[in-house]
Design an enzyme around this catalytic site. Sequence first.
Site: not given
Ligand code: LCS
Length: 393
Positions: A59, A112, A184, A209
């Site tokens: 961790r 998001y 972000d 992504k």
């Molecule tokens: N930031 C952006 C721009 C995102 O599109 C997402 C997830 C996150 C943060 C969060 O990331 P995660 O915790 O899922 O790794 N976006 C998603 C979307 O547009 N569709 O499903 C997940």
Amino acid sequence: MKEHDIASTDTLAVHAGVGSNEHLAVVPPIYQTSTFAFDSVEQGAALFAGERPGYIYSRMGNPTVEGLEKSVTALEGGYAGLACGSGMAATHTTLAVLLQNGDHLVCSDAVYGPTCTLVDTVLSRFGIECTMVDTSDLDAVKLAMRPNTKVVFVETPGNPTLVICDLEAVCRMAHAHGAQVVVDNTFMTPVLQQPFRWGVDVVVHSLTKFLNGHADVVGGMIVVKEESQYPTFRKMLNHLGGVLPPLESFLVHRGIKTLALRMQRHCENAMKVAEFLERHPAVEWVRFPGLKSHPQHEIAQRQMSGPGGMISFGLKAGLEAGRKMMNAVKLCGLAVSLGGVESLIQHPASMTHAGMGPDARKRANITDGLVRVSVGIENADDIIADLDQAMSG
Ligand code: LCS
């Protein structure tokens, strides 16, 4: 060659963070271990006291995870990276470092969905106030700033409307107020946009992504710009505990080796798909940073080295026609998430951004008819043929 001597993202994507290892394996091993043995009680104590470098417990640090952290840090041109269990863990950890009871946060309204929910409903329970604004409108950002504003959180291009914020201008304004800027950078990756160049203080990513690119890992990353920021971030991540495990780190690091190539293909394909959609008689509007019709097309050209792989659009016949289309795709997957090699389509108002509620969606311009496509790296003609048959079905 040292990583900081390499300027090109193509080369960094392949080499950064790979390092050397005992057996000179070209691909470093996966340290699938939760803990590391000490030579002696004295050595263990010295490691805990920070008097010696080394690993203690996964961790707190693990060589495989560190390889990935170095890779994304080199690509972003930052000081250090912190791999997190998801993009949301990266955002949460960052805001937990930078904000405390009594502080105020300004946040892009097109983000998001769960990011909006986090700042609006979770941080508020800890006495942190938030104003959601259209961060492409600098006057609106200025108006939202308060004496206790400590952070401006920007997602650009925003999910799912692809609205773009001028990072240099927003940094100038925020810094004049004594606030830090967090970006972000998930939609762009450091191949297409390097926020530190424009003055940004902290970059966060969903590794899930484009960075990983293969839709088989959930992960996140924080990159800090300065050495002075790093210890507080590391301590917070260690205490909140949302770290990325070694196997996932290995997979994302492997994915990053083809990042520059993939981003190039995502951009080329998305440009073709966006042009097709703009010409299609059933389509009412298209938002894509590469199109001249995008309201912030000029900022995109200055700030981004490519338009990315995300497109949003609406059909003239509205939501019902959009639903019919999404149910009729054959090649594109009907799924949330984005940035993988495969094309995906989804409906933000009822899926990724449903939890924001109708008022927040309205403010962010996320209409019920908006359809979002993550354009993959398949043959562009095949993606276009699929969307075409789905619209005419
Ligand atoms: N930031 C952006 C721009 C995102 O599109 C997402 C997830 C996150 C943060 C969060 O990331 P995660 O915790 O899922 O790794 N976006 C998603 C979307 O547009 N569709 O499903 C997940």
